[in-house]
Scaffold this motif. Structure first.
Motif, PDB file in Angstrom:
ATOM      1  N   HIS A  22       7.681   3.047   2.084  1.00 24.84           N
ATOM      2  CA  HIS A  22       7.298   4.005   3.133  1.00 24.84           C
ATOM      3  C   HIS A  22       6.615   3.297   4.298  1.00 24.84           C
ATOM      4  CE1 HIS A  22       8.535   7.730   1.291  1.00 24.84           C
ATOM      5  NE2 HIS A  22       7.893   7.446   0.158  1.00 24.84           N
ATOM      6  N   ASP A  23       5.762   2.308   3.973  1.00 22.65           N
ATOM      7  CA  ASP A  23       5.076   1.562   5.038  1.00 22.65           C
ATOM      8  C   ASP A  23       6.080   0.817   5.912  1.00 22.65           C
ATOM      9  OD1 ASP A  23       2.665   2.461   4.157  1.00 22.65           O
ATOM     10  OD2 ASP A  23       2.109   0.636   3.078  1.00 22.65           O
ATOM     11  N   ILE A  24       7.076   0.197   5.272  1.00 24.22           N
ATOM     12  CA  ILE A  24       8.094  -0.527   6.032  1.00 24.22           C
ATOM     13  C   ILE A  24       8.899   0.446   6.884  1.00 24.22           C
ATOM     14  CG2 ILE A  24      10.252  -1.843   5.809  1.00 24.22           C
ATOM     15  CD1 ILE A  24       8.985  -3.287   3.442  1.00 24.22           C
ATOM     16  N   ALA A  25       9.207   1.626   6.301  1.00 29.45           N
ATOM     17  CA  ALA A  25       9.952   2.642   7.071  1.00 29.45           C
ATOM     18  C   ALA A  25       9.153   3.100   8.288  1.00 29.45           C
ATOM     19  CB  ALA A  25      10.274   3.836   6.172  1.00 29.45           C
ATOM     20  N   ARG A  26       7.820   3.047   8.193  1.00 33.99           N
ATOM     21  CA  ARG A  26       6.975   3.459   9.324  1.00 33.99           C
ATOM     22  C   ARG A  26       6.722   2.317  10.310  1.00 33.99           C
ATOM     23  NH1 ARG A  26       4.382   6.856   5.289  1.00 33.99           N
ATOM     24  NH2 ARG A  26       3.015   5.128   4.703  1.00 33.99           N
ATOM     25  N   GLY A  27       7.279   1.133  10.028  1.00 31.21           N
ATOM     26  CA  GLY A  27       7.187   0.037  10.991  1.00 31.21           C
ATOM     27  C   GLY A  27       6.262  -1.097  10.599  1.00 31.21           C
ATOM     28  N   ASN A  28       5.644  -1.009   9.406  1.00 27.19           N
ATOM     29  CA  ASN A  28       4.775  -2.099   8.950  1.00 27.19           C
ATOM     30  C   ASN A  28       5.625  -3.122   8.210  1.00 27.19           C
ATOM     31  OD1 ASN A  28       2.757  -3.768   8.063  1.00 27.19           O
ATOM     32  ND2 ASN A  28       1.846  -2.301   6.641  1.00 27.19           N
ATOM     33  N   TYR A  29       6.287  -3.995   8.962  1.00 28.34           N
ATOM     34  CA  TYR A  29       7.255  -4.925   8.374  1.00 28.34           C
ATOM     35  C   TYR A  29       6.615  -6.094   7.637  1.00 28.34           C
ATOM     36  CZ  TYR A  29      10.374  -2.298  11.386  1.00 28.34           C
ATOM     37  OH  TYR A  29      11.053  -1.274  11.988  1.00 28.34           O
ATOM     38  N   LYS A  30       5.313  -6.244   7.742  1.00 29.23           N
ATOM     39  CA  LYS A  30       4.612  -7.317   7.041  1.00 29.23           C
ATOM     40  C   LYS A  30       4.174  -6.880   5.644  1.00 29.23           C
ATOM     41  CE  LYS A  30       2.894  -9.727  11.131  1.00 29.23           C
ATOM     42  NZ  LYS A  30       3.801 -10.875  10.912  1.00 29.23           N
ATOM     43  N   ARG A  31       4.465  -5.662   5.266  1.00 32.17           N
ATOM     44  CA  ARG A  31       4.040  -5.112   3.967  1.00 32.17           C
ATOM     45  C   ARG A  31       4.780  -5.819   2.845  1.00 32.17           C
ATOM     46  NH1 ARG A  31       1.951  -2.958  -0.084  1.00 32.17           N
ATOM     47  NH2 ARG A  31       1.352  -0.756  -0.199  1.00 32.17           N
ATOM     48  N   ARG A  32       4.014  -6.228   1.824  1.00 30.75           N
ATOM     49  CA  ARG A  32       4.591  -6.852   0.635  1.00 30.75           C
ATOM     50  C   ARG A  32       3.948  -6.233  -0.606  1.00 30.75           C
ATOM     51  NH1 ARG A  32       7.038  -8.163   4.390  1.00 30.75           N
ATOM     52  NH2 ARG A  32       7.746 -10.234   5.048  1.00 30.75           N
ATOM     53  N   VAL A  33       4.551  -6.463  -1.760  1.00 25.16           N
ATOM     54  CA  VAL A  33       4.000  -5.941  -3.013  1.00 25.16           C
ATOM     55  C   VAL A  33       3.581  -7.098  -3.905  1.00 25.16           C
ATOM     56  CG1 VAL A  33       5.329  -3.819  -2.975  1.00 25.16           C
ATOM     57  CG2 VAL A  33       6.296  -5.834  -4.090  1.00 25.16           C
ATOM     58  N   GLU A  34       2.590  -6.834  -4.759  1.00 22.76           N
ATOM     59  CA  GLU A  34       2.170  -7.838  -5.735  1.00 22.76           C
ATOM     60  C   GLU A  34       3.217  -7.935  -6.841  1.00 22.76           C
ATOM     61  OE1 GLU A  34      -1.683  -7.100  -7.262  1.00 22.76           O
ATOM     62  OE2 GLU A  34      -2.669  -7.074  -5.297  1.00 22.76           O
ATOM     63  N   ILE A  35       3.425  -9.146  -7.324  1.00 22.92           N
ATOM     64  CA  ILE A  35       4.418  -9.374  -8.375  1.00 22.92           C
ATOM     65  C   ILE A  35       3.803  -9.010  -9.719  1.00 22.92           C
ATOM     66  CG2 ILE A  35       5.933 -11.050  -9.479  1.00 22.92           C
ATOM     67  CD1 ILE A  35       6.684 -10.363  -6.608  1.00 22.92           C
ATOM     68  N   SER A  36       4.474  -8.121 -10.472  1.00 20.36           N
ATOM     69  CA  SER A  36       3.985  -7.685 -11.780  1.00 20.36           C
ATOM     70  C   SER A  36       4.177  -8.791 -12.814  1.00 20.36           C
ATOM     71  CB  SER A  36       4.745  -6.421 -12.211  1.00 20.36           C
ATOM     72  OG  SER A  36       4.447  -6.089 -13.542  1.00 20.36           O
ATOM     73  N   ASN A  37       3.424  -8.695 -13.920  1.00 23.76           N
ATOM     74  CA  ASN A  37       3.603  -9.667 -15.009  1.00 23.76           C
ATOM     75  C   ASN A  37       4.681  -9.212 -16.004  1.00 23.76           C
ATOM     76  OD1 ASN A  37       2.231  -7.547 -16.110  1.00 23.76           O
ATOM     77  ND2 ASN A  37       0.500  -8.729 -16.882  1.00 23.76           N
ATOM     78  N   ILE A  38       5.291  -8.046 -15.742  1.00 24.65           N
ATOM     79  CA  ILE A  38       6.437  -7.591 -16.548  1.00 24.65           C
ATOM     80  C   ILE A  38       7.703  -8.164 -15.905  1.00 24.65           C
ATOM     81  CG2 ILE A  38       7.705  -5.583 -17.387  1.00 24.65           C
ATOM     82  CD1 ILE A  38       5.097  -3.985 -17.148  1.00 24.65           C
ATOM     83  N   ALA A  39       8.507  -8.855 -16.691  1.00 24.72           N
ATOM     84  CA  ALA A  39       9.627  -9.644 -16.152  1.00 24.72           C
ATOM     85  C   ALA A  39      10.541  -8.815 -15.249  1.00 24.72           C
ATOM     86  CB  ALA A  39      10.438 -10.248 -17.314  1.00 24.72           C
TER      87      ALA A  39
END
Length: 471
Positions: A209-226
């Motif tokens: 949703h953030d990227i859709a609103r124009g925040n192209y620098k948004r990233r997610v943390e990598i989970s420890n579940i493969a």
């Protein structure tokens, strides 16, 4: 209304826990019953064997004192084993019994139905044969009284089934409490595990949703579940690609605006000058020539944009012929002579012969060489050098165009083939260009079924592509 994945995960976990608890309870109950019956059977059989030995001892050495000792042991064993003891002869006639069994004895004989094998020397255990005698469900074990292989009678120990299973209730209660505690702990763990699964998924949704609103620098943390880690990494790669394309789009709009505005301004200014008399009549032809050139420049720019869709969809119709690639390169070099001389650039040639024929679309390959040469002249440093080589290697001819100067940044290398992508503008001539040159080059070479590679070094950049050799 859409449901969260959390609830189904919890219901699934709870169902698995309940099913496992139910199955485990049944299995444990069955095993517990078998264990209790086995333990009770062995204990009663041991007691019955002891009574059988005492009975033989009394029959051989009968005396009042020995009889008292026998009755005392009979009652002691009956009390410790919580059973009713009856001793019969071979025909079932009752010859003795424990004291507290007396009130149940109403006849002088005992039915031997179901215990025929005992009179043949075998030991037997059964539930129910003497229920009617004792007024409740009874577990009975029978041991023969025998010596020298001859059976003289039998010892019957009868234990009420409720007494047999009284320990089961205690053990079953302990088992039920253990299962309940384990299920509760498993439920709590499932709750946190479900939260651990849904949390990164929700984070992905918020990031999207953030990227859709124009925040192209948004990233997610990598989970420890493969699997979620793979999904998160793919999302971050996609987000990076979206960010880069947005940068390219923004830069492209700026470049196109500049490329369109500059000739339009020139054309407009010169036409107004001619119309209002600012430009003398004797110089009008000169200014009209400039206007014509700017118009042609605009036409080429628009044609380039129109070609994009054709190249993207591989709809360019190739008209392959045999032609001399070396001669084509010579023609291209002549068209860049003024620009190379202005930058005092040396052009080096490496040809194996005077000619090298290839099979391809002549007009499209001309465009490839023009774009590569334009790229080289644009990025070569003043007084640098441009290297052009044509090497025939069997069925393939390799054509290379390289130039000295600041190389392409490592971070830019993966994107140089993307449409509208332009590397650091400080490396270009006044930052001009649309970022379509290398995209068109690669599209044309790909349509020919050939390959083009980038050899990028800190102070040298070279592009090499292949074409089929005509022998």
């Amino acid at each position: 209304m859409k449901r969260s994945i959390f609830a189904p995960l919890m219901w699934l976990s709870l169902s698995i826990i309940l099913v496992c608890a139910f199955v485990m309870g049944i299995v444990h109950t069955v095993l517990l019953d078998r264990y209790i019956i086995s333990t009770k059977t062995n204990a009663l059989l041991q007691s019955a064997r002891r009574i059988s030995e005492l009975t033989l001892m009394l029959s051989r050495n009968y005396g009042p004192q020995l009889e008292n000792f026998y009755v005392f042991n009979l009652d002691l064993i009956a009390q410790s084993s919580q059973s009713f003891i009856i001793i019969t002869d071979k025909n079932g006639k009752i010859i003795n019994y424990s004291t507290h069994t007396r009130k149940y004895i109403t006849t002088d004989s005992l039915s031997l139905k179901g215990f025929e094998s005992v009179m043949e020397g075998d030991e037997t255990a059964k539930i129910g044969p003497y229920n009617s005698i004792f007024g409740e469900k009874t577990f009975t074990v029978a041991v023969p009284v025998q010596t020298g292989g001859k059976v003289y009678g039998a010892v019957f120990l009868n234990s009420p089934v409720p007494d047999v299973y009284k320990d089961r209730h205690t053990l079953f209660t302990m088992l039920a409490v253990s299962i309940l505690i384990s299920s509760l702990l498993a439920f709590i763990l499932s709750f946190f595990m479900s939260k651990g699964i849904t949390k990164p998924i929700r984070a992905l949704g918020r990031a999207a949703h953030d990227i859709a609103r124009g925040n192209y620098k948004r990233r997610v943390e990598i989970s420890n579940i493969a699997e979620l880690a793979e999904l998160g990494a793919a999302f971050n790669t996609m987000a990076e690609s979206v960010e880069n394309h947005e940068k390219v789009r923004t830069a492209f709009i700026g470049n196109v605006s500049h490329d369109l505005r500059t000739p339009m301004t020139t054309i407009s200014g010169f036409i107004e000058g001619i119309l209002d008399g600012t430009v003398p009549k004797e110089r009008q032809d000169e200014y009209l020539t400039i206007v014509l050139n700017e118009t042609k420049r605009l036409s080429r720019l628009v044609s380039t944009f129109l070609d994009i869709s054709k190249y993207e969809e591989n709809k360019v119709e190739l008209k392959k012929t045999s032609f001399d690639i070396i001669e084509m390169i010579r023609v291209v070099i002549l068209s860049f002579q003024s620009r190379t001389e202005a930058k005092k650039v040396g052009v080096n040639f490496e040809f194996e012969g005077e000619s090298a024929f290839v099979h391809a679309d002549e007009n499209e390959i001309y465009r490839v060489i023009m774009n590569l040469m334009d790229n080289a002249v644009k990025f070569v440093e003043p007084e640098g050098k441009i290297d052009i080589s044509v090497v025939t290697d069997g069925a393939k001819t390799r054509i290379s165009v390289g130039n000295t100067g600041e190389g392409i940044a490592e971070s830019d290398s993966p994107y140089v083939w993307d449409r509208f992508y332009k590397a650091d503008k400080s490396r270009t001539e006044a930052g001009n260009g649309t970022g379509l040159g290398l995209f068109i080059v690669k599209s044309i070479i790909n349509q020919h079924g050939e390959e083009i590679i980038l050899d990028n070094k800190p102070n040298y950049t070279k592009f090499t592509f292949t074409l089929p050799t005509v022998k």
